[in-house]
Design an enzyme around this catalytic site. Structure first.
Site, PDB file in Angstrom:
ATOM      1  CG  ASP A  59      -5.596   5.030  18.044  1.00 19.27           C
ATOM      2  OD1 ASP A  59      -4.579   5.195  17.357  1.00 19.27           O
ATOM      3  OD2 ASP A  59      -5.622   5.204  19.277  1.00 19.27           O
ATOM      4  CG  ASN A 199       8.800  -0.115  22.303  1.00 19.18           C
ATOM      5  OD1 ASN A 199       9.703   0.139  21.523  1.00 19.18           O
ATOM      6  ND2 ASN A 199       8.788   0.357  23.539  1.00 19.18           N
ATOM      7  CD  GLU A 236       1.169   1.143  17.981  1.00 12.77           C
ATOM      8  OE1 GLU A 236       1.439   0.767  19.129  1.00 12.77           O
ATOM      9  OE2 GLU A 236       1.032   2.350  17.672  1.00 12.77           O
ATOM     10  CG  HIS A 300      -4.397   2.652  15.254  1.00  8.87           C
ATOM     11  ND1 HIS A 300      -3.789   2.184  16.374  1.00  8.87           N
ATOM     12  CD2 HIS A 300      -5.562   1.975  15.137  1.00  8.87           C
ATOM     13  CE1 HIS A 300      -4.569   1.258  16.944  1.00  8.87           C
ATOM     14  NE2 HIS A 300      -5.649   1.109  16.197  1.00  8.87           N
ATOM     15  NE  ARG A 334      -2.618  10.459  18.146  1.00 12.25           N
ATOM     16  CZ  ARG A 334      -2.456   9.303  18.792  1.00 12.25           C
ATOM     17  NH1 ARG A 334      -1.753   8.334  18.234  1.00 12.25           N
ATOM     18  NH2 ARG A 334      -2.978   9.117  19.987  1.00 12.25           N
ATOM     19  CG  HIS A 376       1.797  14.879 -12.188  1.00 15.32           C
ATOM     20  ND1 HIS A 376       2.935  14.903 -11.414  1.00 15.32           N
ATOM     21  CD2 HIS A 376       0.762  14.735 -11.319  1.00 15.32           C
ATOM     22  CE1 HIS A 376       2.614  14.781 -10.134  1.00 15.32           C
ATOM     23  NE2 HIS A 376       1.297  14.672 -10.042  1.00 15.32           N
ATOM     24  CG  ASP A 392       3.152  10.537  -9.927  1.00 12.32           C
ATOM     25  OD1 ASP A 392       3.219  11.366  -9.001  1.00 12.32           O
ATOM     26  OD2 ASP A 392       4.131   9.850 -10.297  1.00 12.32           O
ATOM     27  CG  HIS A 469      -5.183  10.024 -25.553  1.00 12.28           C
ATOM     28  ND1 HIS A 469      -5.577   8.775 -25.971  1.00 12.28           N
ATOM     29  CD2 HIS A 469      -3.880   9.911 -25.184  1.00 12.28           C
ATOM     30  CE1 HIS A 469      -4.568   7.930 -25.853  1.00 12.28           C
ATOM     31  NE2 HIS A 469      -3.530   8.585 -25.375  1.00 12.28           N
TER      32      HIS A 469
END
Length: 489
Positions: A59, A199, A236, A300, A334, A376, A392, A469
């Site tokens: 969090d 919840n 949440e 979160h 986490r 890609h 990508d 290019h």
């Protein structure tokens, strides 16, 4: 979060957070700086280059830079205290000293789980919002706030005793955040309203002080979609961004394991924010578990701005593995992470995928098509002016597979794949053993042939031959000025 984020500059730093390397030659943890090519300012300015940013901190909340410092707070695995870190850079928060500014009492009210703190600077004072349970029922969660007149929120002596934020229902309530808009401050939070069989839903109300709100709260989101009700029916962890006449609010949904994800609410900044009809919910989650980068349950989040004062940064937590023994709430891993937040041309946020370990993340634009990006798709490398799948078009420069003096370019969302020369064109292919693949997947990175602030890429095994290019394709050939020059962003 009260902030207005400006339009981005053309040259922007790539956020550090990074993709899991699968088969590069072994690189010791922490050896990146010694082995990687020297990054430019565009690659590092304001960009965290470590992932995770802070280990075992869920969090996560990072303030805007205040008097030269970012402040960090988060839930700790023990759920027993409130902590604050500070650093002049976002990256520095990972190694910054941690100050405990408050510990839960041994018993009674607030003696249970301590969750999801947020730091806000309001009218010259610091406010620390958090949720706490009771010692006799750790899940009897309610919202609280502390105030400090000290200049630095790490000053323990400055903090007042917590005060409860009272809502119309004496029920599970958490994840308070606050933001200002048009001279009015708002509180947003998650709560289990007794009349609704979920919840938690999201609510908003006008505030009369940092401790209280006025009027009847408006319910602006409740979990109804399939991705919001996996394991638990949850909305949440709201976090707010204001940009170009709209207010965006991310929120977290479902259980806190690999199913955890981010959704998005959007409101017209001119509309009545207390009217539920003002807020529209994205039909799909905007940030989810990614198997390729091995990031699970991202959620979160909070938002901040990089050191350049313009680049938006998404701060969130995620795990490095899917399988969890027991209740995921008690799995400590986490970790807090940070990566750059991008924007679609229509002004809506573009999240991409949660990235894994590695160095700076970059996009490349040809010198003769600077508004387009290399991307890609189906193993081909193309130049596209419109890229809807951000990941990508995201890559990492890594130490060259062909050895010293070369670089290789790795995909962010498929970290086993590298740019590779295939005849006169370029592909992105999974790594293969042998010197043949290594030579074809390595380049010499040099100052841009058309502009020294950009780069050019010379083939490692063919001096004088460069990546070019050509009408939307990437080819190889003799240098051609701007066609052989690439901007990094």
């Amino acid at each position: 979060m009260s902030m207005h984020l400006t339009r981005r500059s053309l040259l922007r730093g790539g956020l550090g957070a990074a993709a899991t390397g699968l088969v590069l030659p072994a690189i010791a943890e922490g050896a990146w700086a010694a082995s990687a090519p020297t990054p430019t300012d565009a690659e590092t300015y304001g960009a965290p280059n470590t992932s995770p940013l802070v280990w075992q901190r869920a969090d996560p909340f990072v303030t805007p830079r205040t008097e030269g410092l970012y402040y960090f707070t988060a839930s700790v695995p023990e759920y027993d205290r409130l902590i604050v870190r500070a650093s002049p850079t976002i990256e520095g928060l990972g190694s910054a000293a941690e100050t405990v500014v408050w510990r839960r009492p041994a018993s009674g009210s607030m003696g249970g789980h301590i969750w999801a703190p947020e730091l806000h600077r309001i009218d010259g004072r610091w406010y620390l919002y958090f949720a706490a349970g009771d010692s006799d029922n750790v899940f009897r969660i309610r919202m609280y706030v502390m105030e400090s007149s000290a200049a630095d929120p790490r000053d323990v002596s400055g903090w007042s005793s917590p005060r409860q934020i009272v809502t119309p229902w004496d029920s599970f309530a958490l994840d308070a955040t606050t933001f200002e808009h048009d001279g009015q401050r708002y509180l947003v939070w998650a709560q289990s309203e007794p009349e609704i069989g979920v919840n938690s839903s999201l609510y908003i109300a006008r505030m009369t002080s940092p401790f209280t709100f006025t009027g009847t709260p408006a319910r602006i989101a409740t979990p109804t979609r399939s991705w919001e009700v996996e394991g638990f029916r949850v909305n949440e962890g709201p976090a707010v961004l204001k940009r170009d006449g709209r207010i965006f609010m991310t929120f977290s949904a479902s259980a806190t394991d690999a199913r955890y994800c981010l959704g998005l609410l959007t409101a017209d900044a001119r509309a009545n924010l207390l009217d539920p009809a003002t807020w529209s919910k994205s039909p799909d989650p905007v940030f989810t578990t990614n198997e390729q980068t091995r990031q699970y349950g991202p959620g979160h989040n909070s938002f901040t701005v990089a050191e350049d004062g313009e680049t938006d940064v998404l701060v969130y937590h995620a795990r490095d593995y899917r399988d969890i023994m027991g209740d995921p709430l008690y799995d400590p891993n986490r970790h807090a992470r940070a990566q750059r937040l991008y924007w679609y041309e229509d002004g809506t946020p573009l999240f991409g995928v949660p990235v894994g370990k590695g160095g700076p993340i970059l996009r490349l634009s040809p010198g003769d098509a600077s508004s387009a990006f290399v991307r890609h798709y189906a193993y081909a490398l193309r130049v596209d002016p419109s890229v809807r799948e951000l990941a990508d078009s995201q890559f990492r420069f890594v130490p060259g597979l062909a050895g010293e003096g070369t670089v290789s370019i790795r995909s962010v969302n498929f970290p086993d794949r590298y740019w590779r020369v295939d005849g006169t064109s370029l592909r992105i292919d999974p790594v293969e053993d042998g010197s043949g693949y290594a030579a074809l997947a390595s380049f010499r990175r040099v100052p841009g042939l058309a502009n020294s602030n950009a780069i050019s890429l010379e083939l490692s095994d063919r001096p004088g031959v460069y990546v070019r290019h050509d009408k939307g394709s990437l080819t190889v050939g003799r240098p051609a000025g701007s066609k052989s020059t690439f901007w990094l962003s």
